[in-house]
Enzyme design. Structure first.
Site, PDB file in Angstrom:
ATOM      1  N   LYS A 101       0.868  -1.172   0.000  1.00 13.57           N
ATOM      2  CA  LYS A 101       0.000   0.000   0.000  1.00 13.57           C
ATOM      3  C   LYS A 101       0.908   1.226   0.000  1.00 13.57           C
ATOM      4  CE  LYS A 101      -3.594   2.188   2.845  1.00 13.57           C
ATOM      5  NZ  LYS A 101      -4.410   2.015   4.079  1.00 13.57           N
TER       6      LYS A 101
ATOM      7  N   ASP B  51     -13.642   2.908  11.208  1.00 16.73           N
ATOM      8  CA  ASP B  51     -14.119   2.990   9.817  1.00 16.73           C
ATOM      9  C   ASP B  51     -14.507   1.603   9.314  1.00 16.73           C
ATOM     10  OD1 ASP B  51     -14.871   4.381   7.522  1.00 16.73           O
ATOM     11  OD2 ASP B  51     -12.877   4.297   6.633  1.00 16.73           O
TER      12      ASP B  51
END
Length: 190
Positions: free
Chosen positions: A14, A107
């Site tokens: 990432k 989240d």
């Protein structure tokens, strides 16, 4: 990285966008995600192995999770309970493990969960997770709302003290969505 992948299996990288890598708040949040992920070892949470910082590039090296996002697996009719309940049970166990370490995801949503081909759910993206009881603060400013509004409890929208109850609220919405194929209110209500 090839040698690392041979030892650990396939990995995903990432990479933080260079624009955000220059911003101290975003860098701090990204580095915090790496620290949180390294300390979380659970079969339903993506494992983060390392952070790489080289020539202005900031990246996380993590398990490669093959599958579809949970969002992609939700049909408009919902899932049969026999299929949804094992997913929800595993997610609940993963949250228990996080919360036992003082971590609140903040989240949790179907887009941040990958369902492996064998049906195992994996929680991803600790980018705005909060570590409580550390005294180290967080990478958010006081009064700054973070997360996906449609899955947030009211106290998180108002940026008040967010506890593990926020993740449970989000899991409840995910359960409703898995079983019914929709959220309890219109998606544009958030």
């Amino acid at each position: 990285l090839d040698a690392f992948a041979q030892q650990t299996g396939d990995v995903a990288i990432k990479v933080m966008h260079s624009h955000y890598a220059k911003d101290d708040i975003y860098r701090q949040r990204f580095i915090k995600e790496a620290g949180i992920g390294r300390n979380l070892i659970h079969r339903n949470i993506v494992r983060i192995f390392d952070i790489v910082s080289e020539d202005g590039v900031l990246a996380l090296v993590m398990d490669f999770v093959k599958g579809k996002s949970l969002q992609q697996c939700i049909s408009s009719e919902g899932m049969p309970a026999e299929q949804a309940l094992p997913i929800l049970e595993q997610l609940s166990g993963a949250l228990d493990a996080m919360h036992a370490q003082g971590i609140v995801h903040r989240d949790l949503k179907p887009e941040n969960i990958v369902l492996r081909p064998d049906g195992t759910p994996i929680i991803l993206d600790m980018g705005i997770a909060k570590v409580s009881d550390t005294g180290g603060g967080s990478a958010t400013r006081t009064g700054m709302s973070m997360g996906t509004p449609i899955y947030m409890p009211p106290e998180q929208v108002d940026a008040k003290n967010v506890t593990s109850a926020a993740d449970r609220y989000s899991l409840g919405l995910i359960a409703y969505q898995l079983l019914s194929g929709r959220l309890p209110w219109p998606a544009d209500a958030g």
